[in-house]
Design a protein around this motif. Structure first.
Motif, PDB file in Angstrom:
ATOM      1  N   MET A  15      26.774  26.738  56.161  1.00  0.00           N
ATOM      2  CA  MET A  15      27.028  26.989  54.750  1.00  0.00           C
ATOM      3  C   MET A  15      25.979  27.976  54.231  1.00  0.00           C
ATOM      4  SD  MET A  15      27.983  24.422  51.724  1.00  0.00           S
ATOM      5  CE  MET A  15      29.658  24.509  52.281  1.00  0.00           C
ATOM      6  N   SER A  16      26.378  28.832  53.315  1.00  0.00           N
ATOM      7  CA  SER A  16      25.469  29.849  52.811  1.00  0.00           C
ATOM      8  C   SER A  16      24.604  29.301  51.675  1.00  0.00           C
ATOM      9  CB  SER A  16      26.260  31.055  52.325  1.00  0.00           C
ATOM     10  OG  SER A  16      27.106  30.689  51.271  1.00  0.00           O
ATOM     11  N   SER A  17      23.486  29.926  51.496  1.00  0.00           N
ATOM     12  CA  SER A  17      22.569  29.501  50.443  1.00  0.00           C
ATOM     13  C   SER A  17      23.055  30.006  49.089  1.00  0.00           C
ATOM     14  CB  SER A  17      21.173  30.041  50.722  1.00  0.00           C
ATOM     15  OG  SER A  17      21.136  31.442  50.486  1.00  0.00           O
ATOM     16  N   ARG A  18      22.503  29.423  48.052  1.00  0.00           N
ATOM     17  CA  ARG A  18      22.844  29.834  46.688  1.00  0.00           C
ATOM     18  C   ARG A  18      22.524  31.318  46.480  1.00  0.00           C
ATOM     19  NH1 ARG A  18      23.543  27.548  41.483  1.00  0.00           N
ATOM     20  NH2 ARG A  18      22.615  28.858  39.875  1.00  0.00           N
ATOM     21  N   ALA A  19      21.387  31.770  47.015  1.00  0.00           N
ATOM     22  CA  ALA A  19      20.995  33.183  46.865  1.00  0.00           C
ATOM     23  C   ALA A  19      22.004  34.111  47.536  1.00  0.00           C
ATOM     24  CB  ALA A  19      19.600  33.406  47.437  1.00  0.00           C
ATOM     25  N   GLU A  20      22.501  33.708  48.710  1.00  0.00           N
ATOM     26  CA  GLU A  20      23.506  34.528  49.401  1.00  0.00           C
ATOM     27  C   GLU A  20      24.801  34.583  48.602  1.00  0.00           C
ATOM     28  OE1 GLU A  20      23.502  32.344  53.035  1.00  0.00           O
ATOM     29  OE2 GLU A  20      22.262  33.833  54.065  1.00  0.00           O
ATOM     30  N   ARG A  21      25.221  33.449  48.060  1.00  0.00           N
ATOM     31  CA  ARG A  21      26.445  33.420  47.235  1.00  0.00           C
ATOM     32  C   ARG A  21      26.265  34.278  45.984  1.00  0.00           C
ATOM     33  NH1 ARG A  21      26.013  27.971  48.504  1.00  0.00           N
ATOM     34  NH2 ARG A  21      25.371  27.471  46.369  1.00  0.00           N
ATOM     35  N   GLU A  22      25.085  34.204  45.389  1.00  0.00           N
ATOM     36  CA  GLU A  22      24.782  35.013  44.204  1.00  0.00           C
ATOM     37  C   GLU A  22      24.852  36.502  44.541  1.00  0.00           C
ATOM     38  OE1 GLU A  22      23.605  35.754  40.203  1.00  0.00           O
ATOM     39  OE2 GLU A  22      24.243  33.892  41.147  1.00  0.00           O
ATOM     40  N   ALA A  23      24.286  36.894  45.674  1.00  0.00           N
ATOM     41  CA  ALA A  23      24.308  38.303  46.095  1.00  0.00           C
ATOM     42  C   ALA A  23      25.740  38.769  46.347  1.00  0.00           C
ATOM     43  CB  ALA A  23      23.449  38.491  47.340  1.00  0.00           C
ATOM     44  N   ARG A  24      26.558  37.926  47.008  1.00  0.00           N
ATOM     45  CA  ARG A  24      27.966  38.284  47.236  1.00  0.00           C
ATOM     46  C   ARG A  24      28.707  38.412  45.907  1.00  0.00           C
ATOM     47  NH1 ARG A  24      27.720  34.739  51.567  1.00  0.00           N
ATOM     48  NH2 ARG A  24      28.691  33.098  50.358  1.00  0.00           N
ATOM     49  N   GLY A  25      28.421  37.508  44.983  1.00  0.00           N
ATOM     50  CA  GLY A  25      29.072  37.570  43.673  1.00  0.00           C
ATOM     51  C   GLY A  25      28.729  38.847  42.924  1.00  0.00           C
ATOM     52  N   ARG A  26      27.467  39.223  42.953  1.00  0.00           N
ATOM     53  CA  ARG A  26      27.050  40.465  42.288  1.00  0.00           C
ATOM     54  C   ARG A  26      27.705  41.684  42.936  1.00  0.00           C
ATOM     55  NH1 ARG A  26      23.039  40.273  38.508  1.00  0.00           N
ATOM     56  NH2 ARG A  26      21.900  38.319  38.387  1.00  0.00           N
ATOM     57  N   ARG A  27      27.792  41.669  44.254  1.00  0.00           N
ATOM     58  CA  ARG A  27      28.455  42.785  44.953  1.00  0.00           C
ATOM     59  C   ARG A  27      29.930  42.823  44.573  1.00  0.00           C
ATOM     60  NH1 ARG A  27      29.042  46.604  48.508  1.00  0.00           N
ATOM     61  NH2 ARG A  27      30.417  46.523  50.296  1.00  0.00           N
ATOM     62  N   GLY A  28      30.563  41.678  44.513  1.00  0.00           N
ATOM     63  CA  GLY A  28      31.965  41.617  44.105  1.00  0.00           C
ATOM     64  C   GLY A  28      32.167  42.158  42.703  1.00  0.00           C
ATOM     65  N   GLU A  29      31.266  41.811  41.792  1.00  0.00           N
ATOM     66  CA  GLU A  29      31.368  42.317  40.416  1.00  0.00           C
ATOM     67  C   GLU A  29      31.165  43.826  40.374  1.00  0.00           C
ATOM     68  OE1 GLU A  29      28.593  39.898  38.286  1.00  0.00           O
ATOM     69  OE2 GLU A  29      29.788  38.091  38.641  1.00  0.00           O
ATOM     70  N   TRP A  30      30.250  44.330  41.191  1.00  0.00           N
ATOM     71  CA  TRP A  30      30.015  45.770  41.256  1.00  0.00           C
ATOM     72  C   TRP A  30      31.268  46.484  41.755  1.00  0.00           C
ATOM     73  CZ3 TRP A  30      29.841  49.370  45.248  1.00  0.00           C
ATOM     74  CH2 TRP A  30      29.256  50.601  44.927  1.00  0.00           C
ATOM     75  N   LEU A  31      31.866  45.956  42.825  1.00  0.00           N
ATOM     76  CA  LEU A  31      33.097  46.548  43.359  1.00  0.00           C
ATOM     77  C   LEU A  31      34.236  46.461  42.343  1.00  0.00           C
ATOM     78  CD1 LEU A  31      32.960  45.134  46.990  1.00  0.00           C
ATOM     79  CD2 LEU A  31      32.719  47.541  46.317  1.00  0.00           C
ATOM     80  N   ALA A  32      34.340  45.331  41.671  1.00  0.00           N
ATOM     81  CA  ALA A  32      35.390  45.159  40.667  1.00  0.00           C
ATOM     82  C   ALA A  32      35.221  46.164  39.532  1.00  0.00           C
ATOM     83  CB  ALA A  32      35.365  43.729  40.125  1.00  0.00           C
ATOM     84  N   ALA A  33      33.990  46.379  39.104  1.00  0.00           N
ATOM     85  CA  ALA A  33      33.732  47.343  38.029  1.00  0.00           C
ATOM     86  C   ALA A  33      34.182  48.736  38.445  1.00  0.00           C
ATOM     87  CB  ALA A  33      32.244  47.335  37.650  1.00  0.00           C
ATOM     88  N   TRP A  34      33.874  49.129  39.679  1.00  0.00           N
ATOM     89  CA  TRP A  34      34.299  50.450  40.142  1.00  0.00           C
ATOM     90  C   TRP A  34      35.808  50.547  40.294  1.00  0.00           C
ATOM     91  CZ3 TRP A  34      32.348  54.857  39.413  1.00  0.00           C
ATOM     92  CH2 TRP A  34      30.984  54.950  39.186  1.00  0.00           C
ATOM     93  N   PHE A  35      36.424  49.491  40.747  1.00  0.00           N
ATOM     94  CA  PHE A  35      37.881  49.469  40.852  1.00  0.00           C
ATOM     95  C   PHE A  35      38.508  49.688  39.476  1.00  0.00           C
ATOM     96  CE2 PHE A  35      41.865  47.024  40.654  1.00  0.00           C
ATOM     97  CZ  PHE A  35      42.601  47.701  41.610  1.00  0.00           C
ATOM     98  N   LEU A  36      37.996  48.980  38.470  1.00  0.00           N
ATOM     99  CA  LEU A  36      38.528  49.144  37.112  1.00  0.00           C
ATOM    100  C   LEU A  36      38.270  50.546  36.571  1.00  0.00           C
ATOM    101  CD1 LEU A  36      37.624  45.675  35.586  1.00  0.00           C
ATOM    102  CD2 LEU A  36      39.909  46.536  36.140  1.00  0.00           C
ATOM    103  N   ARG A  37      37.093  51.087  36.843  1.00  0.00           N
ATOM    104  CA  ARG A  37      36.798  52.461  36.399  1.00  0.00           C
ATOM    105  C   ARG A  37      37.803  53.444  36.991  1.00  0.00           C
ATOM    106  NH1 ARG A  37      31.151  50.750  37.399  1.00  0.00           N
ATOM    107  NH2 ARG A  37      30.165  50.556  35.349  1.00  0.00           N
ATOM    108  N   LEU A  38      38.132  53.262  38.269  1.00  0.00           N
ATOM    109  CA  LEU A  38      39.095  54.149  38.911  1.00  0.00           C
ATOM    110  C   LEU A  38      40.486  54.017  38.303  1.00  0.00           C
ATOM    111  CD1 LEU A  38      37.949  53.765  42.620  1.00  0.00           C
ATOM    112  CD2 LEU A  38      37.691  55.786  41.151  1.00  0.00           C
ATOM    113  N   LYS A  39      40.762  52.879  37.667  1.00  0.00           N
ATOM    114  CA  LYS A  39      42.046  52.668  36.992  1.00  0.00           C
ATOM    115  C   LYS A  39      41.991  53.088  35.523  1.00  0.00           C
ATOM    116  CE  LYS A  39      44.487  49.023  37.871  1.00  0.00           C
ATOM    117  NZ  LYS A  39      44.934  47.623  38.046  1.00  0.00           N
ATOM    118  N   GLY A  40      40.888  53.725  35.107  1.00  0.00           N
ATOM    119  CA  GLY A  40      40.794  54.255  33.755  1.00  0.00           C
ATOM    120  C   GLY A  40      40.113  53.348  32.748  1.00  0.00           C
TER     121      GLY A  40
END
Length: 117
Positions: free
Chosen positions: A1-26
């Motif tokens: 099982m992953s640590s809380r810090a690892e889950r937090e880092a994955r979540g932040r990366r996911g939010e970063w990717l999501a933000a760029w995806f939305l930017r590309l959609k205008g």
């Protein structure tokens, strides 16, 4: 099982990717990890007169995405969105709750109006 810090880092990366995806959609990202006494909204995005309060979910596999968001979680996001809306929503704007689902090797799935306000 992953640590809380690892889950937090994955979540932040996911939010970063999501933000760029939305930017590309205008969309313009006007808020990230916006906190209120009633909870947190991962992203606040604007496109024209539409303001979307976006819940981002990152899962290790696409199969896990189907259970990533339920009505309870959406209601929590809606409560937080209601608390922070005066910062972002102007008269005449349409506001909504969106969900962005992400998994490695999969195209992001954007669910607009996941919960109608």
């Amino acid at each position: 099982m992953s640590s809380r810090a690892e889950r937090e880092a994955r979540g932040r990366r996911g939010e970063w990717l999501a933000a760029w995806f939305l930017r590309l959609k205008g969309w313009r990202i006007v808020g990230q990890r916006v906190r209120s006494p009633r909870g947190e909204v991962d992203l606040v995005a604007r496109r024209g007169r539409v303001v979307a309060f976006v819940e981002v979910k990152w899962r290790a596999s696409a199969a896990d995405l189907d259970q990533a968001v339920d009505h309870y979680r959406l209601r929590r996001v809606a409560a937080a969105a209601e608390a922070i809306a005066p910062r972002y929503v102007r008269a005449g704007d349409v506001q909504r709750i969106d969900v962005l689902l992400l998994a490695p090797g999969r195209f992001p799935r954007h669910m607009a109006n996941a919960l109608i306000l």
